[in-house]
Design a protein around this motif. Structure first.
Motif, PDB file in Angstrom:
ATOM      1  N   TYR A   1      31.822 -13.538  -4.847  1.00  0.00           N
ATOM      2  CA  TYR A   1      31.026 -12.963  -3.761  1.00  0.00           C
ATOM      3  C   TYR A   1      29.786 -12.255  -4.304  1.00  0.00           C
ATOM      4  CZ  TYR A   1      29.817 -10.014   0.222  1.00  0.00           C
ATOM      5  OH  TYR A   1      29.147  -9.374   1.234  1.00  0.00           O
ATOM      6  N   THR A   2      29.918 -11.560  -5.429  1.00  0.00           N
ATOM      7  CA  THR A   2      28.777 -10.861  -6.007  1.00  0.00           C
ATOM      8  C   THR A   2      27.729 -11.849  -6.510  1.00  0.00           C
ATOM      9  OG1 THR A   2      30.242  -9.059  -6.691  1.00  0.00           O
ATOM     10  CG2 THR A   2      28.073  -9.150  -7.710  1.00  0.00           C
ATOM     11  N   MET A   3      28.169 -12.941  -7.126  1.00  0.00           N
ATOM     12  CA  MET A   3      27.218 -13.954  -7.590  1.00  0.00           C
ATOM     13  C   MET A   3      26.468 -14.570  -6.414  1.00  0.00           C
ATOM     14  SD  MET A   3      27.272 -13.884 -10.839  1.00  0.00           S
ATOM     15  CE  MET A   3      27.592 -12.110 -10.704  1.00  0.00           C
ATOM     16  N   PHE A   4      27.164 -14.760  -5.299  1.00  0.00           N
ATOM     17  CA  PHE A   4      26.491 -15.276  -4.107  1.00  0.00           C
ATOM     18  C   PHE A   4      25.448 -14.292  -3.597  1.00  0.00           C
ATOM     19  CE2 PHE A   4      26.435 -15.153   0.578  1.00  0.00           C
ATOM     20  CZ  PHE A   4      25.828 -16.382   0.830  1.00  0.00           C
ATOM     21  N   LEU A   5      25.777 -13.007  -3.567  1.00  0.00           N
ATOM     22  CA  LEU A   5      24.823 -11.994  -3.119  1.00  0.00           C
ATOM     23  C   LEU A   5      23.598 -11.939  -4.018  1.00  0.00           C
ATOM     24  CD1 LEU A   5      27.115  -8.946  -2.172  1.00  0.00           C
ATOM     25  CD2 LEU A   5      26.020 -10.571  -0.638  1.00  0.00           C
ATOM     26  N   VAL A   6      23.826 -11.920  -5.316  1.00  0.00           N
ATOM     27  CA  VAL A   6      22.719 -11.795  -6.261  1.00  0.00           C
ATOM     28  C   VAL A   6      21.827 -13.030  -6.203  1.00  0.00           C
ATOM     29  CG1 VAL A   6      22.127 -11.588  -8.701  1.00  0.00           C
ATOM     30  CG2 VAL A   6      24.006 -10.241  -7.764  1.00  0.00           C
ATOM     31  N   ALA A   7      22.431 -14.225  -6.184  1.00  0.00           N
ATOM     32  CA  ALA A   7      21.638 -15.452  -6.154  1.00  0.00           C
ATOM     33  C   ALA A   7      20.815 -15.543  -4.874  1.00  0.00           C
ATOM     34  CB  ALA A   7      22.563 -16.667  -6.283  1.00  0.00           C
ATOM     35  N   THR A   8      21.400 -15.185  -3.748  1.00  0.00           N
ATOM     36  CA  THR A   8      20.672 -15.243  -2.482  1.00  0.00           C
ATOM     37  C   THR A   8      19.533 -14.242  -2.445  1.00  0.00           C
ATOM     38  OG1 THR A   8      22.737 -15.882  -1.400  1.00  0.00           O
ATOM     39  CG2 THR A   8      20.927 -15.200   0.017  1.00  0.00           C
ATOM     40  N   LYS A   9      19.794 -13.031  -2.932  1.00  0.00           N
ATOM     41  CA  LYS A   9      18.761 -11.987  -2.920  1.00  0.00           C
ATOM     42  C   LYS A   9      17.594 -12.362  -3.818  1.00  0.00           C
ATOM     43  CE  LYS A   9      17.145  -7.955  -1.801  1.00  0.00           C
ATOM     44  NZ  LYS A   9      16.739  -7.654  -0.403  1.00  0.00           N
ATOM     45  N   ILE A  10      17.882 -12.866  -5.012  1.00  0.00           N
ATOM     46  CA  ILE A  10      16.809 -13.236  -5.933  1.00  0.00           C
ATOM     47  C   ILE A  10      16.000 -14.410  -5.384  1.00  0.00           C
ATOM     48  CG2 ILE A  10      16.353 -14.199  -8.223  1.00  0.00           C
ATOM     49  CD1 ILE A  10      18.594 -12.505  -9.308  1.00  0.00           C
ATOM     50  N   THR A  11      16.682 -15.358  -4.752  1.00  0.00           N
ATOM     51  CA  THR A  11      15.971 -16.490  -4.144  1.00  0.00           C
ATOM     52  C   THR A  11      15.041 -16.020  -3.038  1.00  0.00           C
ATOM     53  OG1 THR A  11      17.836 -17.943  -4.642  1.00  0.00           O
ATOM     54  CG2 THR A  11      16.257 -18.712  -3.000  1.00  0.00           C
TER      55      THR A  11
ATOM     56  N   MET B   1      13.630 -13.107  -2.787  1.00  0.00           N
ATOM     57  CA  MET B   1      12.509 -12.371  -3.372  1.00  0.00           C
ATOM     58  C   MET B   1      11.539 -13.306  -4.073  1.00  0.00           C
ATOM     59  SD  MET B   1      14.453  -8.977  -4.841  1.00  0.00           S
ATOM     60  CE  MET B   1      12.896  -8.223  -5.327  1.00  0.00           C
ATOM     61  N   PHE B   2      12.043 -14.360  -4.709  1.00  0.00           N
ATOM     62  CA  PHE B   2      11.165 -15.319  -5.374  1.00  0.00           C
ATOM     63  C   PHE B   2      10.316 -16.081  -4.366  1.00  0.00           C
ATOM     64  CE2 PHE B   2      13.249 -15.438  -9.674  1.00  0.00           C
ATOM     65  CZ  PHE B   2      12.067 -15.320 -10.389  1.00  0.00           C
ATOM     66  N   THR B   3      10.951 -16.559  -3.317  1.00  0.00           N
ATOM     67  CA  THR B   3      10.236 -17.352  -2.309  1.00  0.00           C
ATOM     68  C   THR B   3       9.479 -16.496  -1.308  1.00  0.00           C
ATOM     69  OG1 THR B   3      12.256 -17.443  -0.950  1.00  0.00           O
ATOM     70  CG2 THR B   3      11.878 -19.239  -2.510  1.00  0.00           C
ATOM     71  N   GLN B   4       9.783 -15.174  -1.273  1.00  0.00           N
ATOM     72  CA  GLN B   4       9.136 -14.248  -0.342  1.00  0.00           C
ATOM     73  C   GLN B   4       9.308 -14.689   1.107  1.00  0.00           C
ATOM     74  OE1 GLN B   4       5.069 -13.679  -1.535  1.00  0.00           O
ATOM     75  NE2 GLN B   4       5.607 -12.620  -3.431  1.00  0.00           N
ATOM     76  N   THR B   5      10.467 -15.231   1.395  1.00  0.00           N
ATOM     77  CA  THR B   5      10.803 -15.641   2.757  1.00  0.00           C
ATOM     78  C   THR B   5      12.173 -15.092   3.095  1.00  0.00           C
ATOM     79  OG1 THR B   5      11.708 -17.732   1.912  1.00  0.00           O
ATOM     80  CG2 THR B   5       9.432 -17.749   2.718  1.00  0.00           C
ATOM     81  N   ALA B   6      12.377 -14.848   4.381  1.00  0.00           N
ATOM     82  CA  ALA B   6      13.662 -14.325   4.859  1.00  0.00           C
ATOM     83  C   ALA B   6      14.613 -15.492   5.093  1.00  0.00           C
ATOM     84  CB  ALA B   6      13.477 -13.512   6.132  1.00  0.00           C
TER      85      ALA B   6
END
Length: 290
Positions: free
Chosen positions: A212-222, A224-229
């Motif tokens: 679950y933590t890896m899913f949260l981190v990967a989604t959050k970083i994605t 922020m990288f794409t600058q889209t919600a």
């Protein structure tokens, strides 16, 4: 001896959040406060009000969970170490000379690191909320879900209450009316960890915490990288909405279309004799007058 995967996930689940992960959580929370319009000017004008708002951003989830469980809401003040740490971060962010902290935080790698570490603390808060609620209500899974969600994402709700007191509350920004992505993903995590805690999900806690933590981190970083919600739950929400609530709307539309078609058929059948009668009248010979 266990497998390397089991050793990794078990060591990850035993990681202490203090001090580094807590610092990242306080840093991201207070920086989000400073980015609000007029927050910096208010800190110089009324430091106590700014400090109290920052504490709500940092400890809002714990305060909300205490309110829901009828515990003292100010119990978070008993943790002197965390209060001093959060207060120190608030002070250096708002009053550091030349605004060095904000300038350092503006670099994308620093933001990614801090945001990823903050998402790790979200998992620990959800698990702590579910376990704490179970100590009050044994296998009361609705209460466990509510407290886990409040611990993980209650800060935004508490800050909405603070905005209401200051007269800055906006309905479109209310988490109860329009849930944000952090609130949705925290609710999902609370449900999953509640099912695991009540033995309805066949997976160990440390494995679930790691995944679950890896899913949260990967989604959050994605995001922020794409600058889209990016909202991964949007397709699932649309499908579930059609399955649970869309059939009634579809049935009403079909009923209206059938009624309209039957009305058109009746109108055409009634208009046909009238048209025939008018044709007969036109074809009837007229007598010539001599």
């Amino acid at each position: 001896m266990g497998s390397p995967w089991e050793a990794l996930t078990l060591a990850f689940s035993r990681t202490s959040m203090f001090p580094f992960f807590d610092i990242a959580h306080y840093l991201v929370s207070v920086m989000a406060l400073k980015c609000q319009p007029g927050a910096a000017a208010e800190a110089w004008k009324n430091p106590f009000s700014s400090w109290f708002t920052a504490m709500l951003h940092c400890f809002g989830g714990g305060i909300l969970s205490c309110v829901l469980l009828a515990e003292p809401p100010l119990r978070f003040l008993a943790n002197n170490t965390n209060i001093l740490l959060a207060s120190s971060i608030w002070y250096i962010i708002f009053f550091c000379p030349c605004d060095l902290v904000s300038q350092g935080y503006s670099f994308l790698p620093v933001q990614l690191l801090a945001a990823g570490m903050k998402e790790v603390t979200r998992t620990w808060k959800i698990v702590g909320g579910v376990t704490h609620a179970n100590s009050y209500y044994q296998n009361g899974w609705i209460v466990m879900i509510a407290i886990g969600w409040a611990r993980g994402a209650g800060g935004s709700i508490i800050t909405n209450f603070e905005q209401l007191i200051k007269g800055r509350w906006k309905p479109q920004a209310d988490e109860w009316l329009k849930m944000s992505y952090p609130a949705k993903v925290t609710l999902l995590g609370s449900v999953i960890f509640t099912l695991q805690h009540t033995n309805h999900l066949a997976i160990s806690r440390h494995n679930l915490m790691f995944l679950y933590t890896m899913f949260l981190v990967a989604t959050k970083i994605t995001m922020m990288f794409t600058q889209t919600a990016i909202i991964p739950f949007a397709p699932f929400e649309d499908t579930l909405s059609r399955m649970l609530f869309g059939w009634q709307q579809q049935f009403s539309c079909e009923k209206k279309s059938k009624t309209k078609s039957s009305f058109n058929g009746t109108g055409s059948s009634t208009s046909k004799p009238i048209a025939d009668a008018s044709d007969n009248v036109k074809k009837k010979p007229t007598k010539k007058t001599e």
